[in-house]
Design a protein around this motif. Structure first.
Motif, PDB file in Angstrom:
ATOM      1  N   ALA A 134       0.836  -1.195   0.000  1.00 45.10           N
ATOM      2  CA  ALA A 134       0.000   0.000   0.000  1.00 45.10           C
ATOM      3  C   ALA A 134       0.873   1.248   0.000  1.00 45.10           C
ATOM      4  O   ALA A 134       1.992   1.249   0.525  1.00 45.10           O
ATOM      5  N   ARG A 135       0.347   2.295  -0.586  1.00 50.00           N
ATOM      6  CA  ARG A 135       1.066   3.553  -0.682  1.00 50.00           C
ATOM      7  C   ARG A 135       0.483   4.540   0.326  1.00 50.00           C
ATOM      8  O   ARG A 135      -0.635   5.014   0.155  1.00 50.00           O
ATOM      9  N   LEU A 136       1.257   4.814   1.381  1.00 50.82           N
ATOM     10  CA  LEU A 136       0.798   5.676   2.470  1.00 50.82           C
ATOM     11  C   LEU A 136       1.691   6.901   2.620  1.00 50.82           C
ATOM     12  O   LEU A 136       1.961   7.346   3.729  1.00 50.82           O
ATOM     13  N   ARG A 137       2.157   7.410   1.496  1.00 52.14           N
ATOM     14  CA  ARG A 137       3.064   8.559   1.562  1.00 52.14           C
ATOM     15  C   ARG A 137       2.316   9.790   2.067  1.00 52.14           C
ATOM     16  O   ARG A 137       1.209  10.098   1.606  1.00 52.14           O
ATOM     17  N   GLN A 138       2.930  10.451   3.036  1.00 52.27           N
ATOM     18  CA  GLN A 138       2.377  11.665   3.654  1.00 52.27           C
ATOM     19  C   GLN A 138       1.013  11.416   4.308  1.00 52.27           C
ATOM     20  O   GLN A 138       0.238  12.345   4.512  1.00 52.27           O
ATOM     21  N   ALA A 139       0.712  10.159   4.625  1.00 51.18           N
ATOM     22  CA  ALA A 139      -0.542   9.862   5.310  1.00 51.18           C
ATOM     23  C   ALA A 139      -0.430  10.255   6.781  1.00 51.18           C
ATOM     24  O   ALA A 139       0.652  10.220   7.376  1.00 51.18           O
ATOM     25  N   ARG A 140      -1.558  10.609   7.344  1.00 55.55           N
ATOM     26  CA  ARG A 140      -1.610  11.025   8.741  1.00 55.55           C
ATOM     27  C   ARG A 140      -2.245   9.913   9.572  1.00 55.55           C
ATOM     28  O   ARG A 140      -3.441   9.637   9.446  1.00 55.55           O
ATOM     29  N   LEU A 141      -1.427   9.288  10.407  1.00 54.77           N
ATOM     30  CA  LEU A 141      -1.874   8.149  11.213  1.00 54.77           C
ATOM     31  C   LEU A 141      -1.699   8.448  12.698  1.00 54.77           C
ATOM     32  O   LEU A 141      -1.319   7.568  13.477  1.00 54.77           O
ATOM     33  N   ARG A 142      -1.986   9.673  13.088  1.00 57.99           N
ATOM     34  CA  ARG A 142      -1.786  10.050  14.490  1.00 57.99           C
ATOM     35  C   ARG A 142      -2.815   9.337  15.368  1.00 57.99           C
ATOM     36  O   ARG A 142      -4.016   9.321  15.066  1.00 57.99           O
ATOM     37  N   GLN A 143      -2.308   8.721  16.416  1.00 62.27           N
ATOM     38  CA  GLN A 143      -3.119   7.986  17.394  1.00 62.27           C
ATOM     39  C   GLN A 143      -3.879   6.810  16.744  1.00 62.27           C
ATOM     40  O   GLN A 143      -4.863   6.326  17.290  1.00 62.27           O
ATOM     41  N   ALA A 144      -3.432   6.372  15.584  1.00 63.59           N
ATOM     42  CA  ALA A 144      -4.069   5.222  14.940  1.00 63.59           C
ATOM     43  C   ALA A 144      -3.613   3.929  15.622  1.00 63.59           C
ATOM     44  O   ALA A 144      -2.516   3.853  16.169  1.00 63.59           O
TER      45      ALA A 144
END
Length: 227
Positions: free
Chosen positions: A119-129
């Motif tokens: 999967a491509r998660l570039r610059q994704a925001r996963l805060r508190q995920a």
């Protein structure tokens, strides 16, 4: 069905292949076992929608709003979720292989047992995920933000974490095999070359003296007996 309003609609086992649902409003809709392959859901609003066992292969969900949506056992292979909003979404046992999640917002999302291979998660925001038991093999997480994220028992084999932000992240029992920003190239040290020059004369020897001969190897007693 552009800009259609399907709030609290029940579309169980519905077949919406290649359907065009741009800017559609599907808040609290139930799409259990629905087939949405190659559907166009750009800027669609799917807040609190339930997509259990839905098939969204190659679906286009760019800038879609999926806040608090439940995607249990959903199949999102090769889905396009760029800039999608998935805050507090639940993706339990979801399959997101080769999905495009660039600049997606996954704050406080729960991805338990989700499969995110390649999967491509570039610059994704996963805060508190929460990524418990998630599989992120060969995933691209360049410049992703994982602040305070929980990656318990997650598998990040061969994942690309270049410039990723992991401040206060919890990596309990996570597997980070071969996960690095860039594969390090093995550089071999140069081998020393053999020196064929004659030995240097001792320091106490006068100038112009011949160099000392190399010591001869002692012959063993068996060689004298043979002579």
């Amino acid at each position: 069905m552009r800009q259609a309003r399907l709030r609290q609609a029940r579309l169980r086992q519905a077949r919406l292949r290649q359907a065009r649902l741009r800017q559609a409003r599907l808040r609290q809709a139930r799409l259990r076992q629905a087939r949405l392959r190659q559907a166009r859901l750009r800027q669609a609003r799917l807040r609190q929608a339930r997509l259990r066992q839905a098939r969204l292969r190659q679906a286009r969900l760019r800038q879609a709003r999926l806040r608090q949506a439940r995607l249990r056992q959903a199949r999102l292979r090769q889905a396009r979720l760029r800039q999608a909003r998935l805050r507090q979404a639940r993706l339990r046992q979801a399959r997101l292989r080769q999905a495009r999640l660039r600049q997606a917002r996954l704050r406080q999302a729960r991805l338990r047992q989700a499969r995110l291979r390649q999967a491509r998660l570039r610059q994704a925001r996963l805060r508190q995920a929460r990524l418990r038991q998630a599989r992120l093999r060969q995933a691209r997480l360049r410049q992703a933000r994982l602040r305070q994220a929980r990656l318990r028992q997650a598998r990040l084999r061969q994942a690309r974490l270049r410039q990723a932000r992991l401040r206060q992240a919890r990596l309990r029992q996570a597997r980070l095999r071969q996960a690095c920003p860039r594969p390090a190239t093995a550089t071999r040290a140069p081998m020393p070359r053999p020196c064929h020059a004659p030995p240097c004369p001792p320091r106490d020897a006068p100038a112009g003296a011949a160099p000392a001969a190399a010591p001869r190897s002692r012959s063993s007693p068996s060689d004298h007996r043979s002579a």
